[in-house]
Design a protein around this motif. Sequence first.
Motif, PDB file in Angstrom:
ATOM      1  N   GLN A   1      68.796  13.031-102.634  1.00 44.14           N
ATOM      2  CA  GLN A   1      67.970  12.024-103.076  1.00 44.14           C
ATOM      3  C   GLN A   1      67.556  10.977-102.167  1.00 44.14           C
ATOM      4  O   GLN A   1      68.532  10.588-101.343  1.00 44.14           O
ATOM      5  CB  GLN A   1      68.681  11.170-104.400  1.00 44.14           C
ATOM      6  N   LEU A   2      66.594  10.194-102.015  1.00 40.25           N
ATOM      7  CA  LEU A   2      66.082   9.190-101.218  1.00 40.25           C
ATOM      8  C   LEU A   2      66.394   7.871-101.736  1.00 40.25           C
ATOM      9  O   LEU A   2      66.621   6.983-100.787  1.00 40.25           O
ATOM     10  CB  LEU A   2      64.720   9.373-101.073  1.00 40.25           C
ATOM     11  N   HIS A   3      66.794   7.743-103.118  1.00 39.94           N
ATOM     12  CA  HIS A   3      66.921   6.551-103.450  1.00 39.94           C
ATOM     13  C   HIS A   3      68.434   6.226-104.403  1.00 39.94           C
ATOM     14  O   HIS A   3      68.857   7.444-104.918  1.00 39.94           O
ATOM     15  CB  HIS A   3      65.887   6.047-104.528  1.00 39.94           C
ATOM     16  N   HIS A   4      69.020   5.644-104.386  1.00 39.13           N
ATOM     17  CA  HIS A   4      70.240   5.248-104.895  1.00 39.13           C
ATOM     18  C   HIS A   4      69.862   5.385-106.767  1.00 39.13           C
ATOM     19  O   HIS A   4      68.842   4.879-106.889  1.00 39.13           O
ATOM     20  CB  HIS A   4      70.977   3.857-104.973  1.00 39.13           C
ATOM     21  N   ARG A   5      70.751   5.972-107.346  1.00 38.00           N
ATOM     22  CA  ARG A   5      70.309   6.099-108.857  1.00 38.00           C
ATOM     23  C   ARG A   5      70.142   4.766-109.663  1.00 38.00           C
ATOM     24  O   ARG A   5      69.748   4.660-110.886  1.00 38.00           O
ATOM     25  CB  ARG A   5      71.122   7.262-109.572  1.00 38.00           C
TER      26      ARG A   5
END
Lengths: 132, 872
Positions: B818-822
């Motif tokens: 994933q590129l972004h924190h959830r």
Amino acid sequence: MTHLNTVLLIDDNPGDNFYHRIIIEETGLVGRIEEQLTGPRALAFLRKTELVIDLILLDINLPGMNGFEFLEAYEEFARDWRCQPALVVLTTSLNPADEDKVARFPQVCMYANKPLDADGFRAIVKRCVKQG
Amino acid sequence: MVPDDEWSGTTETGSIPLRGDDTATTTVFLDAHGDVLHYAPVDERLIGLRPSDIGAPLAQLADRIPQAVLAQVRASITGPRGALPVSIAGTGRDGIALYLTVEPAVLAAGRDRGAVLTVRRSVDDARVPIDNLMARLSLALNAANIGIWDYDFPNDHLDWDERMFALYDVDPAHFGHRFEDWRRCVHVDDLPDVIAQWQSAIATGTRFAPTFRVFHRDGSTPLISTAAVFIRDAAGYAVRAVGANFDVTEVAHTEWEHAFLFDHANDLQIVAGMDGVFRRVSKAWTTRLGWSEEDLLSRPFIDLVHPDDRAATLAAMDRLAWGESVSDFENRYRHVDGSYRRLWWNASPLPGYDMLVASARDVTESHALREALRHSEAQFRAIFDTAPIGIAVVDDQGRPALSNAALQAILGIDGETLAKTPFPEFTHPEDVDKDVEQYTALLAGEIHYYTMEKRYIRPDGEVVWGSLTVTLFDDDPPRALGMVVDITERRRAEAALLESEANYRSIAERLPGVVFKFVREADGETVRFDYASVNELSARVIGFTAEALMRDVHSYLGAIVPEDFARYSEVLLRSAETMSAYEIEFRIRRPTDGAIVWLNARATPHRRANGAIVWTGIALDVTERKQATEALEGALADLKTTNAALEHFAYAASHDLREPLNTVSNYASLLTIRYAEQLDDHGHIMVNYMFDATERMKALVRALLEYSRVGSSELVIEPVDVGALVGEVLADLDHRLRETRAEIDAELEVTVHADRIQLGRVFANLIGNALKYRRAGVAPVVSISVEDLHTHWRFAVQDNGIGIDQKYAERVFEIFRQLHHRDEYDGIGLGLALCKRIVQRHGGEIWFESQIGQGSTFFFTIRKPASARTEP
């Protein structure tokens, strides 16, 4: 044993951060514990903080900018710092290729498997943090 | 002696004063050197020539004619321009006037030039006075060496003059002057004939003119001829006889010799009158033509000449009558049997021109030979001129003195030039030595002929191949007959054949396998290799050398693995039946070590005239390929097994992993409910982390299962109306679309071949992402399009969202990445990994193009089935 001013935890998993905070607090070696969930946020924090950070525990497996990319950015960013924090890479991957990659960054003092326990943390402090 | 200066010479023939009956003439034929060829014998005593003088210089005449005159005669004959006419008048040594004329002449056979010397003596001009008849008679008798006798019958008294004693070699002192004394002088063998003639003459008055031998004291027996006149009384009785005797020994000898030569010569000799009648013929006439001497002498010879040749014969006679010699004249004479013989004549008129002597040779056979030769020469000439092969007569210097058109065409050289050019000059340098060596041996007589194939070089530089045969044609000087056939085309074809054979061979030698001709004889049973080429490496690979294959076909057939042999036999049989090419892969057990070798054999059959079938083909070692294929097939099988195991594992994981997770999560729930009051803040946080972790774990397990199923389940490929499919996807997303106020633009009027459910997931994920990663405060605008790439369909899903850093081009498609924190964008990092897997299984690719803060476009392709591809 040396007393550390501030330890920075960089890990996207808040549960792990909470756990490590408890372990580290129990050792009584650290005055303050800071947490950042991603690399960019950690860099932003470091840029503006006035805290004296003695140790950074970096999780390799981060979303977006991963641990290695953070290291590259940090290398550039922290070059002029008078006082360099000790850097320890944490990983659950046990991937040998990651060990080799870590070795390419001289700022990295060591790597360790997470989760850390109290003895593990003491060993890190003993090995990586300058005495005095 | 008469001084030489009394002679005077002049070239004016008209000044010769002698003519008429009071002259005696001698004619001497001289050759170009002044030597005596011939003279008229009747006058020999006049100038003192004898038969022995023939062939000798004119010196004998010196007895009668001064040397200076002879020198003048000789000079006039042997001058640089040949004989010149000269007339000389003067006095002989005996005091008698002589007149000499020299005239140039062409001698009889026409071979040589020479001169005719005429010597005339004047009778009236005799400087010695003759007082009386007796003195003149005596002079004449002396000159003629004639003895006179006078016999008185009644008194039996024989009177001899002094010349008689000399003729009979009798001493006058001892001569008895009786008939008996004469009789004793006659040779006993001749006496009866002489006496008989004597008695017949006395009795009947016949002529008494016997010729007989007499004895001389030196043992010689000169031949004496006599003639007598009888004087009779009134009663007719002979009372006196007066006669003359003369020595005819020399005459007889000469005549005998002439007669002998005349009669015994192979040639046909004649003396004939200019009137056209033979006077004398040699015996050869009788033997050659069958006519008797009487037959020949009794009629004009022209009767015997072939009618066609008569005119020419009479013309030749005319020339002879004019004093010309005739040579190389041919005519035909009739044989007594009616056939004709061809005669070849040389004839000369005798002095006086009323007689001729001639010699003829029977050339009937040689004429026939000549004719045959001429005919064969004509044939040769025709062959020579028109032959399609080159022919030349080559001289001892190696020059084609005579060459035909074909040879000139082959060599590109005209005949005239060729005649001057020794053959090494137009022969290829590499062939010169061999040719010259053999030609030398031929001329030396060491060999009779030779043949060789050699190269000629034409003036234009072109090389011509010739097949040459040379035979000896003539000995002296040696000449040869050379024949050349242009074989350039043949050599070229041979060279091409050799080259193609060499090419073929070199290919065959490099092939990793066997090049073969396999024969099944007409009986349908017997098989063998007619040809096999196996290089060293291949022999090691298959375990058979070419020799081994050719020698023993059965050990090769026996090496074929039994389960393949039946197939092999069947394929061969079918190929023979249909006469069509076959290809087969089969195994042989290598005889050297028992290892299995895979061969791929392909061959084309053809039928020989005798009914045998020959397969020409190659058998290649394909063991490695076979092994690789087998390995691949094994790997595929393994993979299938593995996939099955993985799917099983995924199910197991979904069930078995979920159970303990459920347990943990259940108890965590119970803890928060039942022990809520006992737990402090930290306790609650911890239990919540436990609860979250188990939920996340369940999600991950689910994702893993889903991902593994996408990879391992069978694709159900069917025609998919993409527009309709996307419509369904959008319907499913309806709630979120309305929530985000998204604007969707889809232009998808295509039908593709794909797994409908999986393709739907791709669109769902991409559209979902476009909605999810929207910019804050900006309504999502999503356009979905398709493009025909002929072999593939390319779809694009474009948004106006936050964009993706290009450095994550690979990473976004990794599972759980994933590129972004959830806490920003929830998710577990499955969607794009799933898309990638689905697209790859449809033979396509997936990628994106993006600008941070402006939007992203995700592209993916789907391979068309072969039947649906279009040409670009």
